[in-house]
Design an enzyme around this catalytic site. Sequence first.
Site, PDB file in Angstrom:
ATOM      1  N   ASP A  63       0.884  -1.159   0.000  1.00 55.19           N
ATOM      2  CA  ASP A  63       0.000   0.000   0.000  1.00 55.19           C
ATOM      3  C   ASP A  63       0.924   1.212   0.000  1.00 55.19           C
ATOM      4  O   ASP A  63       1.572   1.508   1.005  1.00 55.19           O
ATOM      5  CB  ASP A  63      -0.892  -0.015   1.242  1.00 55.19           C
ATOM      6  CG  ASP A  63      -1.834   1.175   1.311  1.00 55.19           C
ATOM      7  OD1 ASP A  63      -1.595   2.186   0.611  1.00 55.19           O
ATOM      8  OD2 ASP A  63      -2.807   1.099   2.087  1.00 55.19           O
ATOM      9  N   TYR A  95      -7.963  16.388  -6.147  1.00 56.65           N
ATOM     10  CA  TYR A  95      -7.085  15.461  -6.855  1.00 56.65           C
ATOM     11  C   TYR A  95      -5.982  16.215  -7.592  1.00 56.65           C
ATOM     12  O   TYR A  95      -4.805  15.859  -7.518  1.00 56.65           O
ATOM     13  CB  TYR A  95      -7.912  14.616  -7.830  1.00 56.65           C
ATOM     14  CG  TYR A  95      -7.079  13.747  -8.738  1.00 56.65           C
ATOM     15  CD1 TYR A  95      -6.453  12.610  -8.240  1.00 56.65           C
ATOM     16  CD2 TYR A  95      -6.913  14.067 -10.076  1.00 56.65           C
ATOM     17  CE1 TYR A  95      -5.682  11.813  -9.072  1.00 56.65           C
ATOM     18  CE2 TYR A  95      -6.153  13.278 -10.915  1.00 56.65           C
ATOM     19  CZ  TYR A  95      -5.538  12.152 -10.408  1.00 56.65           C
ATOM     20  OH  TYR A  95      -4.766  11.366 -11.228  1.00 56.65           O
ATOM     21  N   SER A  96      -6.375  17.264  -8.306  1.00 56.77           N
ATOM     22  CA  SER A  96      -5.407  18.024  -9.102  1.00 56.77           C
ATOM     23  C   SER A  96      -4.316  18.644  -8.245  1.00 56.77           C
ATOM     24  O   SER A  96      -3.154  18.678  -8.641  1.00 56.77           O
ATOM     25  CB  SER A  96      -6.120  19.118  -9.896  1.00 56.77           C
ATOM     26  OG  SER A  96      -6.959  18.552 -10.867  1.00 56.77           O
TER      27      SER A  96
END
Length: 188
Positions: A58, A151-152
């Site tokens: 992960d 997100y960006s």
Amino acid sequence: MDVKGKVAIVTGASAGIGLATAKLLSSKGAKLALAARSKDKLEKLAKELPNSMAVVADLSKVEDVKHMVKQAVEHFGRVDILINNAGQGYDVLVEKTNPATFRYLFDLDVVGPVSAITEVVPPLMRKQGGGAIVNVSSGTVLMHLEEMGPYSVLKAALAQISLTAREELKEENIAVSVVYPYITLTDF
């Protein structure tokens, strides 16, 4: 770069860009440490691709990142290429951003790749006389799209730290690149 015989770690190798990258590197003769959370998919892929191994990790967890690099080095003896591709999308209005989700994605999309860089550059690539690091950002960092802000911004942070690392490492024959994909076929 000729990748034949080179050892590459590919994160997010179980699907999408990571899977396509792993297949391409394998077809060019690279040895692969395939990393992702999907144990079954990774093990199947490792059986299909010659000179490859699966490492369940992960990438939002620094200890998993360290284990991934350690496993690759124990198996292949070196790391020449690092492809930081693991990531997860998050389509949400800025005002509806969940801080816990945002923090998890920060660990996955920014801290994980930086941790991988710190694990491969000083002890391995520098000692070997060079290497290549490719960080997969997003084309969304070049736009202002509704519901893509959280997100960006994470992928913009990854791009910025990548470009800084490029300058810091260029004299040591360690190439750092950023990829800005936009629409891709993935389980994103």
